[in-house]
Design an enzyme around this catalytic site. Structure first.
Site, PDB file in Angstrom:
ATOM      1  CG  PHE A 147      -2.024   0.981   1.197  1.00 19.32           C
ATOM      2  CD1 PHE A 147      -3.106   0.797   0.367  1.00 19.32           C
ATOM      3  CD2 PHE A 147      -2.001   2.100   2.009  1.00 19.32           C
ATOM      4  CE1 PHE A 147      -4.157   1.704   0.338  1.00 19.32           C
ATOM      5  CE2 PHE A 147      -3.033   3.023   1.997  1.00 19.32           C
ATOM      6  CZ  PHE A 147      -4.113   2.826   1.153  1.00 19.32           C
ATOM      7  CG  PHE A 149      -1.178   4.876  -3.087  1.00 20.61           C
ATOM      8  CD1 PHE A 149      -1.570   4.573  -4.379  1.00 20.61           C
ATOM      9  CD2 PHE A 149      -1.469   3.974  -2.064  1.00 20.61           C
ATOM     10  CE1 PHE A 149      -2.251   3.401  -4.656  1.00 20.61           C
ATOM     11  CE2 PHE A 149      -2.151   2.805  -2.338  1.00 20.61           C
ATOM     12  CZ  PHE A 149      -2.543   2.521  -3.647  1.00 20.61           C
ATOM     13  CG  ASP A 197      -2.816 -16.525  15.236  1.00 18.51           C
ATOM     14  OD1 ASP A 197      -3.348 -17.470  14.634  1.00 18.51           O
ATOM     15  OD2 ASP A 197      -3.228 -16.107  16.340  1.00 18.51           O
ATOM     16  CD  GLN A 201      -1.303  -6.029   5.382  1.00 17.42           C
ATOM     17  OE1 GLN A 201      -2.041  -6.884   4.908  1.00 17.42           O
ATOM     18  NE2 GLN A 201      -0.377  -5.403   4.673  1.00 17.42           N
ATOM     19  CG  HIS A 204       5.364  -1.748   1.021  1.00 18.27           C
ATOM     20  ND1 HIS A 204       5.041  -0.892   0.004  1.00 18.27           N
ATOM     21  CD2 HIS A 204       5.315  -0.985   2.138  1.00 18.27           C
ATOM     22  CE1 HIS A 204       4.815   0.310   0.472  1.00 18.27           C
ATOM     23  NE2 HIS A 204       4.978   0.278   1.764  1.00 18.27           N
ATOM     24  CG  ASN A 205       9.620  -1.922   1.407  1.00 20.09           C
ATOM     25  OD1 ASN A 205       9.902  -2.536   0.386  1.00 20.09           O
ATOM     26  ND2 ASN A 205       8.981  -0.756   1.388  1.00 20.09           N
ATOM     27  CB  SER A 223       9.884   0.511   5.717  1.00 23.17           C
ATOM     28  OG  SER A 223       9.619   0.656   4.337  1.00 23.17           O
ATOM     29  CG  HIS A 241       9.936   3.993   7.521  1.00 22.54           C
ATOM     30  ND1 HIS A 241       8.698   4.241   6.946  1.00 22.54           N
ATOM     31  CD2 HIS A 241      10.824   3.884   6.518  1.00 22.54           C
ATOM     32  CE1 HIS A 241       8.839   4.284   5.627  1.00 22.54           C
ATOM     33  NE2 HIS A 241      10.124   4.069   5.328  1.00 22.54           N
TER      34      HIS A 241
END
Length: 280
Positions: A147, A149, A197, A201, A204-205, A223, A241
Site C-alpha cells: 500500500f 502512494f 497467526d 497484515q 511491504h519492505n 519498512s 519504519h
C-alpha cells in the site's frame, strides 16, 4: 416412426463429432520445459498418467497426474509433488519434492516453493519464494502489491512502484487469511522458524527475524525491521519504519510508534515506544 429414427441418428452423429474433438484436444506426447524436469519419466511409469492439454487456462497448461491440478509447461514440478484438483501452477515456477498444493490455490509465475512445504486451500502466491518445510494455511495471500502512494500538489493519488519480492524462510508457519506484501525498495522477508497467526497484515519492505511469533490480527506497517525471538500479542500495531530489537515481547493491543532498541530492558523503559510492553 421415421422421424424418431432420424432424430436418434442425428443425436448419435453429434456425439461422435464431440468425441472426435475431445480426442484432438488430448495429447500424450512427452513434456518439454526449460528446466528439463523428470515429469516425462514419471508419466511413463504411471499407467494412469495421461495429461490433458488445453483444458484449464490455455494450451500451455497440462494436467498434473498426482492430484489433478494444472501446471504450465515451463514450470519445474518434482514428481513427488501433489497439485490438487482446482489448483494451478503458472510459468517458470519451481515446486520441490513433496510439496502439496490444496484445491483452489494459485501459484503465480516464477515462484519457488521448497521441499516438503504444505499449502492449504485457496492460497495465492506471487512474486515470492517459500523455503523448506513451511505450512501455509487456507486463504493466505503472499506477494501482492504493498500500500504505497504519492499525493501530488493537486491532491491526486499516484501509485508507487511495487516491483520486488517476498522471501519466506524455512520452517515458517503462516495462519489463515494472512497477507504479506511484496517489497518496493527492499524485499519483504520472514526469517526461519517464525510463526504467524491468522489475519495478520505484514506490509511491504518489512523484515522479520528468526523464531518470531505474531499473534492474531497483528498489523505491521511498511519498512519495519524486527530482530529475532520477537513476540507480538494479539492486535499489536507497529508504525512504519520502526525498528524492534531482538527478544522483545509486546502485550496484546500494544501500539509501537518509536524504535525499541534494547532487548531485556525494564518494561517501564518501553513505555515511550509502546503501551503495555513487556520485554524478555
Amino acid at each position: 416412426m421415421a422421424i424418431a429414427v432420424r432424430r436418434v441418428m442425428a443425436s448419435s452423429m453429434k456425439a461422435f463429432h464431440f468425441l472426435q474433438k475431445q480426442e484432438q484436444h488430448t495429447s500424450y506426447g512427452p513434456l518439454q520445459n526449460m528446466f528439463q524436469c523428470s515429469f516425462d519419466q514419471f508419466r511413463s511409469r504411471s499407467s494412469a498418467a495421461n495429461p490433458e492439454v488445453g483444458t484449464a487456462s490455455g494450451p500451455e497448461f497440462e494436467k498434473w497426474p498426482n492430484g489433478g491440478g494444472f501446471f504450465h509447461k515451463s514450470s519445474c514440478v518434482d514428481t513427488t509433488a501433489v497439485i490438487e484438483i482446482g489448483a494451478i501452477v503458472h510459468s517458470k515456477t519451481v515446486l520441490g519434492a513433496n510439496v502439496h498444493l490444496g484445491s483452489g490455490t494459485v501459484v503465480g509465475p516464477s515462484v519457488i516453493i521448497g521441499q516438503s512445504t504444505k499449502i492449504g486451500y485457496k492460497v495465492t502466491l506471487s512474486n515470492c519464494s517459500v523455503g523448506d518445510s513451511c505450512v501455509i494455511h487456507n486463504g493466505v495471500c503472499i506477494g501482492q502489491d504493498g500500500f504505497g502512494f504519492f499525493v501530488d500538489e493537486q491532491g491526486s493519488i499516484i501509485k508507487k512502484p511495487q516491483m520486488l519480492y517476498v522471501r519466506i524462510g524455512n520452517h515458517v508457519e503462516i495462519g489463515a487469511n494472512t497477507c504479506i506484501d511484496r517489497g518496493s525498495w527492499r524485499d519483504t522477508a520472514i526469517g526461519d522458524h517464525s510463526k504467524i497467526d491468522n489475519l495478520v497484515q505484514i506490509g511491504h519492505n518489512v523484515v522479520i527475524g528468526q523464531n518470531c511469533m505474531l499473534c492474531g490480527q497483528v498489523g505491521i506497517a511498511g519498512s519495519v525491521t524486527m530482530g529475532d525471538y520477537v513476540t507480538l500479542g494479539g492486535k499489536v500495531a507497529v508504525r512504519d519504519h520502526v525498528s524492534i530489537a531482538s527478544k522483545v515481547r509486546l502485550a496484546a493491543t500494544s501500539c509501537v510508534t518509536k524504535d525499541i532498541t534494547k532487548s531485556g530492558s525494564d518494561p517501564r523503559m518501553a513505555q515511550a515506544s509502546c503501551k503495555h510492553a513487556q520485554n524478555f
